[in-house]
Structure formats: C-alpha cells, structure tokens
Design an enzyme around this catalytic site. Sequence first.
Site, PDB file in Angstrom:
ATOM      1  N   GLN A 184      35.866  55.762  33.130  1.00 28.64           N
ATOM      2  CA  GLN A 184      34.751  56.900  33.397  1.00 28.64           C
ATOM      3  C   GLN A 184      33.191  56.691  33.050  1.00 28.64           C
ATOM      4  O   GLN A 184      32.172  57.672  33.965  1.00 28.64           O
ATOM      5  CB  GLN A 184      35.007  58.533  34.018  1.00 28.64           C
ATOM      6  N   SER A 204      36.062  48.562  33.940  1.00 25.14           N
ATOM      7  CA  SER A 204      36.091  48.878  35.446  1.00 25.14           C
ATOM      8  C   SER A 204      35.322  48.766  36.341  1.00 25.14           C
ATOM      9  O   SER A 204      33.818  49.691  36.315  1.00 25.14           O
ATOM     10  CB  SER A 204      37.805  49.828  36.035  1.00 25.14           C
ATOM     11  N   ALA A 205      35.341  47.441  36.975  1.00 30.48           N
ATOM     12  CA  ALA A 205      33.424  47.050  37.940  1.00 30.48           C
ATOM     13  C   ALA A 205      33.703  48.574  38.906  1.00 30.48           C
ATOM     14  O   ALA A 205      32.111  47.872  39.055  1.00 30.48           O
ATOM     15  CB  ALA A 205      34.394  45.915  38.477  1.00 30.48           C
ATOM     16  N   THR A 242      44.279  31.843  37.423  1.00 33.87           N
ATOM     17  CA  THR A 242      43.366  31.836  37.646  1.00 33.87           C
ATOM     18  C   THR A 242      41.900  32.701  38.371  1.00 33.87           C
ATOM     19  O   THR A 242      42.579  33.351  38.906  1.00 33.87           O
ATOM     20  CB  THR A 242      43.336  30.189  38.945  1.00 33.87           C
ATOM     21  N   CYS A 331      47.155  62.399  45.904  1.00 36.05           N
ATOM     22  CA  CYS A 331      48.663  62.971  46.707  1.00 36.05           C
ATOM     23  C   CYS A 331      49.804  61.890  45.753  1.00 36.05           C
ATOM     24  O   CYS A 331      49.908  60.467  46.525  1.00 36.05           O
ATOM     25  CB  CYS A 331      47.640  63.039  47.521  1.00 36.05           C
TER      26      CYS A 331
HETATM   27  C1  LIG Z   1      39.878  57.135  33.712  1.00 36.43           C
HETATM   28  C2  LIG Z   1      40.378  56.049  34.873  1.00 36.43           C
HETATM   29  N1  LIG Z   1      41.500  55.294  33.791  1.00 36.43           N
HETATM   30  C3  LIG Z   1      41.925  53.969  34.648  1.00 36.43           C
HETATM   31  C4  LIG Z   1      41.146  53.789  36.086  1.00 36.43           C
HETATM   32  C5  LIG Z   1      41.994  52.582  36.775  1.00 36.43           C
HETATM   33  O1  LIG Z   1      41.356  52.181  36.986  1.00 36.43           O
HETATM   34  P1  LIG Z   1      41.320  50.767  37.788  1.00 36.43           P
HETATM   35  O2  LIG Z   1      40.718  51.414  39.817  1.00 36.43           O
HETATM   36  O3  LIG Z   1      40.218  49.801  38.303  1.00 36.43           O
HETATM   37  O4  LIG Z   1      42.525  50.130  38.522  1.00 36.43           O
HETATM   38  C6  LIG Z   1      40.644  54.839  37.072  1.00 36.43           C
HETATM   39  C7  LIG Z   1      40.656  55.143  38.523  1.00 36.43           C
HETATM   40  O5  LIG Z   1      40.399  55.542  38.258  1.00 36.43           O
HETATM   41  C8  LIG Z   1      40.421  55.805  36.292  1.00 36.43           C
HETATM   42  O6  LIG Z   1      39.469  56.738  36.928  1.00 36.43           O
END
Ligand SMILES: Cc1ncc(COP(=O)(O)O)c(C=O)c1O
Length: 396
Positions: A184, A204-205, A242, A331
């Site tokens: 985040q 995370s992209a 890959t 949920c």
């Molecule tokens: C704090 C946090 N960690 C991990 C994730 C998981 O990332 P991803 O959706 O790329 O699996 C999220 C996704 O909401 C997140 O907010």
Amino acid sequence: MPPVYLDHAATTPLDPEVLEAMLPFLRENFGNPSSLHRVGQRARGAIDEARARVASLLGARDAEIVFTGSGTEADNLAIVGATVAASSRADGTARSDLVASTLEHHAVLNSAKSLDRSAHRVTLARATEAGEVDLDDLEDLIDHTTALVSVMFANNETGVIQPIEEVVRLARSRGALVHTDAVQATGKVRIDVGQLGVDLLTASAHKIHGPKGVGALFVRSGTRMTALIRGGSQERNRRAGTENVAGIVGFGKAAELAQARLARDSVRVAGLRDDLERALLAAGHGAVTVNGSPDRRICSTTSLSFAGVPGEDLLIALDLGGIAVSTGAACAAGSPEPSHVLKAMGLSRDRVNGSLRFSLGRGTTKEEIDRTVKAVMVAVERMRRKDAQPRGVRGG
Ligand SMILES: Cc1ncc(COP(=O)(O)O)c(C=O)c1O
C-alpha cells in the site's frame, strides 16, 4: 453521471502508458527470456529494464528484485522462504520463529499460519488504538530464537504508516531479519530500502496503476531464501517459472511513472482526502470518526466509522449511486467478516460495523469528492431516519 471510483486500495486502473508498454510483449515480442536467440533476448532485455525501474523506485540494486506472481506470493516467499532458510542453517546460528503484527494483511497472516507449528513459533504483536503496532509488545516478543520480524509499511484499511525504523532497530538489536509488506505504501511514500534497513520488502504492480498478477520482493543481497516454487533457474533460483514478460514490463513502466509523479500526486491526493474527511466529519456532528491516527498515513486512504449505520448498507447505497468504496471487511463466501484490523485496534463493535474505507487515486477529482460527500450525507441521513421509525412502518 460517470461512476466515482474510490477503492484504489483494492486495485487501480491500468495507466494507458503502462498498457502501451505492455502490448508489444503480448504481440510480436513473445519470446521466452531464457531462450538464447534474439527473440528471447529481446524479452530478457525488457525484463532487465523493468527490474531496474522497480529497483530504482525502492532504492534497491537490480539483483535484489525478485519478480513474483502477486504481492501475496511475494509475502509468502518472504515469510516462509526466509523463516525456513534461517531455521535450516547448519552452522549453529539457526533461528526458527516469526514475529508479525495483528494488523497484517491475510497474505502475511495466512503464510505465517502455514508454517509448520512443530518447527516454528509464530507470535503476533498487538496494535494500538491509533492503528500502529505496539512497539513495547513487539519488543517483548522478539528474542534470540526470532528468525524474522514482519510488520507492514502502511495498513491497507486505515492507511496508517507503521514505525518501521523502530521495528528495524528492535529486530536488529536481537539479530533478526525484517520484512515489510509495502504493497500500500509503494509509489505513495518515498521508500529507500538502504535507509530503511529492511531485509525484505513486498510490492505489487496493480496498486500503482500496473497490471494484476505481478509482484516483487526486494531481497537484500546475502539474505538466505528457500524458494517456494521449484523448477527452472529463473529469478536467480528464487522463483521458478517462465516470466510473465508483459506483466513485468507493465510493472516497470508503472514504477517509473510512480517515481516521477510521487511528490506531485501525493500532495494533491492527500489534499482531496483531507477535504473528504473534513466535510464528512463536519456533517456528522460527532457521529463520524476517523479510524487510526490521522497524522501518520499514506496520502490516499481514510477509514471512517458512521455511528449506528452498517458499513455494508452504506456501501450498497453508494454503489447504487455510482460510487465505489469498500468496507474494512473482507467478504468470505458471501458472509462479511468484521475487519480484523479494526478489531485488533480495539474499536467498539459499532465502530467496526459502521466503517467504510475511501481510497483515492491519481485520477480522483474535487468534483468526485464533492459528489461523494453529498451522496454519503444523503444515504446516512436516510438510513438513520429509517432506523428511527417504529418497526411496523418500516419496509420498502
Ligand atoms: C497490504 C497488502 N498486502 C498484500 C496484498 C496482496 O497483493 P496482491 O493483490 O498483489 O496479491 C494487498 C492487496 O490488497 C495488500 O493491501
């Protein structure tokens, strides 16, 4: 009226420049990066470039970035991969235990749960009402058996930034490794893994206008890791399979854009978030509260509780009006679970049930915020009126 999207903490729209960068790798540049011919080497070059861009956003060296299939997978690799590796050292320095916080995302909490209980002790540090990890509790839990301490950079429900520098200091003083889930925070706060001193960091992209299904784990050079996905030697033997070339290229482009726009976007988005909060707090006359410390948050997120109004009902009413927000609740199979984060902060049941998360993005406008404020006020007012009516009169 066009819909208003205020759920950027869940995911963000793909930036058109990111899509443009990805398209050639879904069409003509289809090579396998492990192939020695030029078709393959074009894909290899694109991955190298993307790695350099993600590394630059995080202040890491290129070789310290491991691409994964999601932020969740990167969290799993950090938690399980580093803890298992530390526990299997044969030189007498093995450590097997994990300390995390109750505020963590399920990607961390459930990875921790998956560790073999007979070999690893897992403990969770309490949270304060301000939404931060309780540093006294954390200090009590870390000892000479602790292999890894994992505390997120910014919480996904409240946006509260955690005291990572102190977490690193406590962990280091007892010889433990540190992981932070920065999914985040990436692209919203300047991150320099060198200054921060963490050993592992997750990004995370799709939270920074990149594609879904691509994550990255920063692994400080020299940190031992046990791979979770076995096969070929991709990602320096730390993640076989890959590569998702187009996805990785998209992540690289999104990282480059985030880095270039960070200073400007974060100030503008924080201003809009504060406008939204101020207007709703003023209209709420004490019945609206901010969850978590407002002073230490990423620019984009606010968690608010509306006394006596179920968050779920409010979410649905707003959705019908074309405004997408989220409750703190995850949920599961249609049964909404109360937020583990807000519960961990010790908030009352009413506050937890009445919570709603608004998360803004780089495309959010002042008009959208004004429209949201009005829609929330109308919906809350209507629900309270309905609630105040005698039972027999209700309906419809
Ligand atoms: C704090 C946090 N960690 C991990 C994730 C998981 O990332 P991803 O959706 O790329 O699996 C999220 C996704 O909401 C997140 O907010």
